[in-house]
Design a protein around this motif. Sequence first.
Motif, PDB file in Angstrom:
ATOM      1  N   HIS A  49     115.829  79.698  94.609  1.00 41.03           N
ATOM      2  CA  HIS A  49     116.884  79.290  95.537  1.00 41.03           C
ATOM      3  C   HIS A  49     117.036  77.778  95.666  1.00 41.03           C
ATOM      4  O   HIS A  49     117.975  77.313  96.318  1.00 41.03           O
ATOM      5  CB  HIS A  49     116.585  79.861  96.922  1.00 41.03           C
ATOM      6  N   LYS A  76     117.914  73.917  95.549  1.00 40.14           N
ATOM      7  CA  LYS A  76     119.147  73.227  95.168  1.00 40.14           C
ATOM      8  C   LYS A  76     118.958  71.728  94.950  1.00 40.14           C
ATOM      9  O   LYS A  76     119.856  71.055  94.449  1.00 40.14           O
ATOM     10  CB  LYS A  76     120.207  73.426  96.268  1.00 40.14           C
ATOM     11  N   GLN A 113     120.310  77.985 102.386  1.00 34.69           N
ATOM     12  CA  GLN A 113     121.285  77.419 101.449  1.00 34.69           C
ATOM     13  C   GLN A 113     121.769  78.413 100.401  1.00 34.69           C
ATOM     14  O   GLN A 113     122.866  78.260  99.851  1.00 34.69           O
ATOM     15  CB  GLN A 113     120.668  76.207 100.751  1.00 34.69           C
ATOM     16  N   GLU A 114     120.954  79.394 100.091  1.00 30.94           N
ATOM     17  CA  GLU A 114     121.303  80.381  99.068  1.00 30.94           C
ATOM     18  C   GLU A 114     120.957  81.765  99.579  1.00 30.94           C
ATOM     19  O   GLU A 114     119.781  82.019  99.886  1.00 30.94           O
ATOM     20  CB  GLU A 114     120.528  80.076  97.773  1.00 30.94           C
ATOM     21  N   GLU A 131     125.207  80.985  99.910  1.00 26.26           N
ATOM     22  CA  GLU A 131     125.915  80.005 100.733  1.00 26.26           C
ATOM     23  C   GLU A 131     126.426  80.637 102.027  1.00 26.26           C
ATOM     24  O   GLU A 131     126.362  80.023 103.094  1.00 26.26           O
ATOM     25  CB  GLU A 131     127.081  79.402  99.943  1.00 26.26           C
ATOM     26  N   ARG A 132     126.932  81.854 101.914  1.00 24.47           N
ATOM     27  CA  ARG A 132     127.379  82.575 103.111  1.00 24.47           C
ATOM     28  C   ARG A 132     126.453  83.761 103.334  1.00 24.47           C
ATOM     29  O   ARG A 132     126.567  84.800 102.688  1.00 24.47           O
ATOM     30  CB  ARG A 132     128.839  83.025 102.954  1.00 24.47           C
ATOM     31  N   THR A 133     125.535  83.564 104.241  1.00 28.70           N
ATOM     32  CA  THR A 133     124.563  84.611 104.563  1.00 28.70           C
ATOM     33  C   THR A 133     125.257  85.721 105.345  1.00 28.70           C
ATOM     34  O   THR A 133     126.401  85.577 105.804  1.00 28.70           O
ATOM     35  CB  THR A 133     123.428  84.037 105.410  1.00 28.70           C
ATOM     36  N   LEU A 186     127.573  75.643 107.027  1.00 25.46           N
ATOM     37  CA  LEU A 186     126.737  76.115 105.924  1.00 25.46           C
ATOM     38  C   LEU A 186     125.396  75.396 105.855  1.00 25.46           C
ATOM     39  O   LEU A 186     125.277  74.229 106.214  1.00 25.46           O
ATOM     40  CB  LEU A 186     127.472  75.925 104.594  1.00 25.46           C
ATOM     41  N   ARG A 231     123.868  74.357 103.217  1.00 28.99           N
ATOM     42  CA  ARG A 231     123.787  73.294 102.206  1.00 28.99           C
ATOM     43  C   ARG A 231     124.084  71.909 102.775  1.00 28.99           C
ATOM     44  O   ARG A 231     123.674  70.901 102.201  1.00 28.99           O
ATOM     45  CB  ARG A 231     124.734  73.578 101.040  1.00 28.99           C
ATOM     46  N   HIS A 232     124.757  71.857 103.908  1.00 25.73           N
ATOM     47  CA  HIS A 232     125.083  70.549 104.483  1.00 25.73           C
ATOM     48  C   HIS A 232     123.826  69.785 104.900  1.00 25.73           C
ATOM     49  O   HIS A 232     123.812  68.553 104.874  1.00 25.73           O
ATOM     50  CB  HIS A 232     126.025  70.705 105.670  1.00 25.73           C
TER      51      HIS A 232
END
Length: 270
Positions: free
Chosen positions: A27, A29, A232-233, A235-237, A252, A254-255
Amino acid sequence: MPDRPENTPEVTGRTRVLGILAHPTDHVKAPPKINRIARERASDAIMVPMNVAPENFEGFVNSLRTVLSFDGAIVTVPFKQAILPLCDELSEQAAAVGAANVIRRLADGRLVGDQLDGVGFLRGLEHAGIQVAGRSVYLVGAGGAANAVAFALAQAGIGRLTLANRSQHKSDELRERLLRHYPTLAVSLGTQDPSGHQLIINGTSLGMQATDPLPLDVTRLTPQMTVAEVVQEPERTALLVAAENVGCRVHLGRHMLEHQVQLMADFLGL
């Protein structure tokens, strides 16, 4: 032999090695982002994933002291707290939070730990125009990421904080440490019900796997709430999908990484 992907750093005998310590590493990034920064800064360094089983973690980290080409690493799930006793020196933030997410190897082999999750998460919220000062916040979790987020939010002046975690003793410990540093902050322990809060945050790893349970009772979400992730992975839980279906604003995971990656690069000496 397949061609080297375009823009992949060329590894030489002088290349400095950076790692990302995780289990598993599927996962993660950060490596492409750090490697891009290394190229932009003309730094002969490369970050690679280091998938370490928990039972081997202590021995592996101690072995890194002897790798002369190793400069440091990002530390992520499940090692953000386990790394603390293996560091020779901790930043004030890492010590207060009780977790570190970056380590740097000094020339003499000593390891220095710091904590950048919280500031990265907060900067991500601010960049998205999500204000936290004076807000009521519901935070799920009491692990490394949740601790960092809690301290960053307290420093930013939130109005009140509710901690919800499966292990209540960890929530108790986090509450006590927060109040030592921010004695006027209203901190309470909660259940899976996020009702009555403006900002809802999942600070756990729940959501990384499709089989994970939801971290909170999504039937209690309302459209006025903002729901944020540290995962983060994907992206949309499942939590974010449920929140969007209710009409919540979502933020999100990832931000958090996007807004701390430059700080990580600085800390790692790129």
